[in-house]
Design a protein around this motif. Structure first.
Motif, PDB file in Angstrom:
ATOM      1  N   GLY A  79       0.862  -1.146   0.059  1.00  0.00           N
ATOM      2  CA  GLY A  79       0.174   0.026  -0.015  1.00  0.00           C
ATOM      3  C   GLY A  79       0.931   1.179   0.032  1.00  0.00           C
ATOM      4  O   GLY A  79       1.998   1.245  -0.505  1.00  0.00           O
ATOM      5  N   PHE A 103       2.029   1.592   5.105  1.00  0.00           N
ATOM      6  CA  PHE A 103       0.902   0.785   5.209  1.00  0.00           C
ATOM      7  C   PHE A 103       1.002  -0.723   6.037  1.00  0.00           C
ATOM      8  O   PHE A 103       2.372  -0.855   5.891  1.00  0.00           O
ATOM      9  CB  PHE A 103       0.751   0.091   3.865  1.00  0.00           C
ATOM     10  CG  PHE A 103      -0.383  -0.603   3.376  1.00  0.00           C
ATOM     11  CD1 PHE A 103      -1.565  -0.212   3.067  1.00  0.00           C
ATOM     12  CD2 PHE A 103      -0.068  -2.080   3.136  1.00  0.00           C
ATOM     13  CE1 PHE A 103      -2.705  -1.006   2.922  1.00  0.00           C
ATOM     14  CE2 PHE A 103      -1.178  -2.931   3.054  1.00  0.00           C
ATOM     15  CZ  PHE A 103      -2.690  -2.484   2.738  1.00  0.00           C
ATOM     16  N   SER A 124      -5.107   6.284   4.834  1.00  0.00           N
ATOM     17  CA  SER A 124      -5.993   5.449   4.355  1.00  0.00           C
ATOM     18  C   SER A 124      -6.234   4.334   5.084  1.00  0.00           C
ATOM     19  O   SER A 124      -5.461   3.805   5.782  1.00  0.00           O
ATOM     20  CB  SER A 124      -5.701   5.002   2.737  1.00  0.00           C
ATOM     21  OG  SER A 124      -4.883   4.065   2.798  1.00  0.00           O
ATOM     22  N   THR A 184      -7.793   0.449   4.210  1.00  0.00           N
ATOM     23  CA  THR A 184      -7.974  -0.246   3.043  1.00  0.00           C
ATOM     24  C   THR A 184      -8.634  -1.626   3.561  1.00  0.00           C
ATOM     25  O   THR A 184      -8.290  -2.147   4.408  1.00  0.00           O
ATOM     26  CB  THR A 184      -6.897  -0.636   2.233  1.00  0.00           C
ATOM     27  OG1 THR A 184      -6.347   0.361   1.719  1.00  0.00           O
ATOM     28  CG2 THR A 184      -7.176  -1.487   0.873  1.00  0.00           C
ATOM     29  N   PHE A 229     -10.030  -5.465   2.905  1.00  0.00           N
ATOM     30  CA  PHE A 229      -9.848  -6.547   2.086  1.00  0.00           C
ATOM     31  C   PHE A 229     -10.862  -7.567   2.414  1.00  0.00           C
ATOM     32  O   PHE A 229     -11.229  -8.033   3.716  1.00  0.00           O
ATOM     33  CB  PHE A 229      -8.488  -7.231   2.457  1.00  0.00           C
ATOM     34  CG  PHE A 229      -7.392  -6.278   1.968  1.00  0.00           C
ATOM     35  CD1 PHE A 229      -6.931  -6.423   0.639  1.00  0.00           C
ATOM     36  CD2 PHE A 229      -6.934  -5.129   3.020  1.00  0.00           C
ATOM     37  CE1 PHE A 229      -5.853  -5.460   0.301  1.00  0.00           C
ATOM     38  CE2 PHE A 229      -5.814  -4.322   2.385  1.00  0.00           C
ATOM     39  CZ  PHE A 229      -5.409  -4.467   1.135  1.00  0.00           C
ATOM     40  N   ALA A 252     -10.200  -5.269  -3.084  1.00  0.00           N
ATOM     41  CA  ALA A 252     -10.127  -4.294  -1.924  1.00  0.00           C
ATOM     42  C   ALA A 252     -10.747  -3.067  -2.068  1.00  0.00           C
ATOM     43  O   ALA A 252     -10.809  -2.609  -3.244  1.00  0.00           O
ATOM     44  CB  ALA A 252      -8.504  -4.008  -1.746  1.00  0.00           C
ATOM     45  N   THR A 254     -10.585   0.966  -0.886  1.00  0.00           N
ATOM     46  CA  THR A 254      -9.777   1.972   0.244  1.00  0.00           C
ATOM     47  C   THR A 254     -10.563   3.471   0.235  1.00  0.00           C
ATOM     48  O   THR A 254     -11.138   3.729  -0.661  1.00  0.00           O
ATOM     49  CB  THR A 254      -8.647   2.260  -0.586  1.00  0.00           C
ATOM     50  OG1 THR A 254      -7.672   1.007  -0.785  1.00  0.00           O
ATOM     51  CG2 THR A 254      -7.683   3.309  -0.030  1.00  0.00           C
ATOM     52  N   SER A 279      -9.752   7.247   1.864  1.00  0.00           N
ATOM     53  CA  SER A 279      -8.916   8.009   2.168  1.00  0.00           C
ATOM     54  C   SER A 279      -9.408   9.031   3.479  1.00  0.00           C
ATOM     55  O   SER A 279     -10.467   9.418   3.185  1.00  0.00           O
ATOM     56  CB  SER A 279      -8.772   9.433   1.258  1.00  0.00           C
ATOM     57  OG  SER A 279      -7.679  10.260   1.784  1.00  0.00           O
TER      58      SER A 279
END
Length: 387
Positions: A325, A329, A354, A356, A358, A373, A375, A377
Motif C-alpha cells: 500500500g 501501510f 487511508s 483499506t 480486504f 479491496a 480503500t 482516504s
C-alpha cells in the motif's frame, strides 16, 4: 472503538492543560443514526498527565481503558468498567473538587455550612468527601483514601458520594506497564503488552476476581519490542515483536494458545522475504484460522501486510498473501471473520492517510485473502478496528 451499537471515546486530557480531567465517554445508539452519552468514566486521583484513556475497548458489558503515563509508571495499567445492572445502586463516586463535594453534601440533604476549611490541603492521591453530622461540628472536607476510592473516613465522619457518572462502575484495576492492549469479544480476557512481555488477565465472574498469566517468547532478547502489538481471538493470543535495526533481526509474530498449564507458544511467524528494518510485527490481528501481520517499513517505508493461514487447527501456519500500500501501510491492522482492514498513516506529511478493506477470496477458497479491496482516504490514521 465501536461494537454492539456503542462508541467509546478516550479523552486523556490535553498534555499541557493541568486543569483537564482525563475521562472516557460511552455513547449508545438504538437506531444507528443518533447516539446518546450514557456514561463518563473516570478514576479518582487521575490527573491530566497520567495517560488515562490512551487506549479504549468495549466488549460484552465491559469497557476497558488503558493508562500509559510514561513519566508516572505507578498509574500505568488497565481499568475495567462494568455496565451496571438495571435497577442496581451505583457505586460510590468520590467528588473531586470542593464545589462537587459541597454539592454532594447538599444533594444528600446534609448541612454544608461548615464546608471549605480543609480543602486547601493535599490529602494524597485518593480523596473522599465527608461531613460531620454530630456534636458541634458541621463541616465537610477531604480525607485521604490512599488511592482506594471505597475507603471509609472513620471517626464520626460520614462519607458523601457524588451522583453516579453513568451506567458503569469500576470493577478491576490491573496495574502493569502498557504498550498495547487487546480484549476478546466476550470481555473476559485482556492481553496487555509491555517491556518484552505480555500479561493476560482472565475472569470467569465478570471481573469480580481474575487470574494473571505472563507470556514471553522462547527466543526473546532485549530490544525485540515483544508485546508492542497484541491481538486475541478466543484462546489464541498473537504477539508482535518488530525488532527494528537490531542484530539483523527482521521481526516476528508469535502465536500462543491457552492450555491447562497456561499459554503455550505454538508458532513463530516471519515474512518469506523479510529484511532488517521491515518492522514486521508492528501490528497484528487474528480471527479464526487467519492472522494478519503489519510491516510498515517494507520497501522504504511503503509498508506491507502479510496474511497467514492454518489448515491444522493452529499447529502450523503458512503465508498466503502479501499486500502492499501507500506510505507506512500496515501500521495498523484489524480483522473480523474473513475480512480485514489495513491502516496507513499517509504520505510523508501525514496528511492523506487511508484504511483499506480486504474481503475473502471471490472463489471462497482459503488459499488467499484480500481480493476486491476497497480503500477510503481518511486523513491521519493511528488505529483501525474491524467489527
Amino acid at each position: 472503538w465501536l461494537i454492539s451499537a456503542q462508541v467509546v471515546v478516550g479523552d486523556r486530557g490535553a498534555l499541557y492543560m493541568s486543569s483537564a480531567t482525563p475521562s472516557v465517554y460511552v455513547f449508545r445508539t438504538a437506531d444507528g443514526t443518533t447516539y446518546d452519552q450514557v456514561s463518563v468514566l473516570t478514576v479518582a486521583g487521575m490527573t491530566y498527565d497520567m495517560g488515562f484513556g490512551t487506549e479504549v475497548a468495549v466488549a460484552g458489558n465491559v469497557v476497558v481503558v488503558a493508562s500509559y503515563a510514561g513519566d508516572a509508571p505507578a498509574t500505568d495499567g488497565v481499568y475495567v468498567f462494568r455496565e451496571r445492572d438495571a435497577g442496581a445502586a451505583p457505586a460510590c463516586v468520590s467528588p473531586e473538587t470542593e464545589t462537587a463535594c459541597r454539592d454532594a453534601v447538599e444533594a444528600a440533604g446534609l448541612d454544608s455550612s461548615g464546608c471549605g476549611y480543609p480543602f486547601a490541603k493535599s490529602y494524597g492521591s485518593g480523596r473522599g468527601c465527608y461531613t460531620y453530622q454530630s456534636g458541634k461540628w458541621s463541616k465537610c472536607g477531604w480525607w485521604s483514601t490512599s488511592g482506594n476510592p471505597t475507603g471509609a473516613p472513620g471517626g464520626s465522619r460520614e462519607r458523601v458520594c457524588a451522583a453516579s457518572a453513568g451506567g458503569h462502575d469500576l470493577v478491576a484495576t490491573l496495574l502493569t506497564g502498557v504498550k498495547a492492549m487487546a480484549v476478546d469479544r466476550a470481555g473476559a480476557t485482556i492481553a496487555v503488552g509491555s517491556d518484552e512481555a505480555v500479561k493476560v488477565f482472565r475472569t470467569t465472574d465478570g471481573w469480580d476476581t481474575h487470574t494473571e498469566i505472563e507470556i514471553t517468547a522462547a527466543d526473546g532478547e532485549a530490544y525485540d519490542y515483544f508485546g508492542e502489538a497484541v491481538a486475541i481471538d478466543g484462546t489464541t493470543v498473537v504477539v508482535g515483536a518488530y525488532r527494528t535495526y537490531y542484530k539483523g533481526k527482521k521481526g516476528a509474530a508469535y502465536v500462543f494458545r491457552l492450555t491447562d498449564d497456561g499459554y503455550e507458544e505454538v508458532a513463530t511467524l516471519t515474512a518469506s522475504d523479510g529484511a532488517e528494518g521491515d518492522y514486521f510485527g508492528y501490528s497484528v490481528a487474528v480471527a479464526g484460522d487467519s492472522i494478519v501481520v503489519g510491516a510498515r517499513g517494507v520497501d522504504n517505508n511503503n509498508g506491507a501486510a502479510y496474511v497467514f493461514y492454518t489448515r491444522d487447527g493452529g499447529d502450523t501456519y503458512e503465508q498466503t498473501d502479501k499486500l502492499m500500500g501507500q506510505y507506512e501501510f500496515g501500521t495498523a491492522v484489524a480483522m473480523d471473520g474473513g475480512s480485514f482492514v489495513v491502516g496507513a498513516p499517509g504520505g510523508l506529511n501525514r496528511d492523506s492517510g487511508s484504511a483499506t478493506i480486504f474481503g475473502p477470496p471471490a472463489d471462497g477458497s482459503d488459499d488467499a485473502t484480500g481480493q476486491g479491496a476497497a480503500t477510503a482516504s481518511v486523513g491521519v490514521v493511528f488505529a483501525v478496528v474491524a467489527a
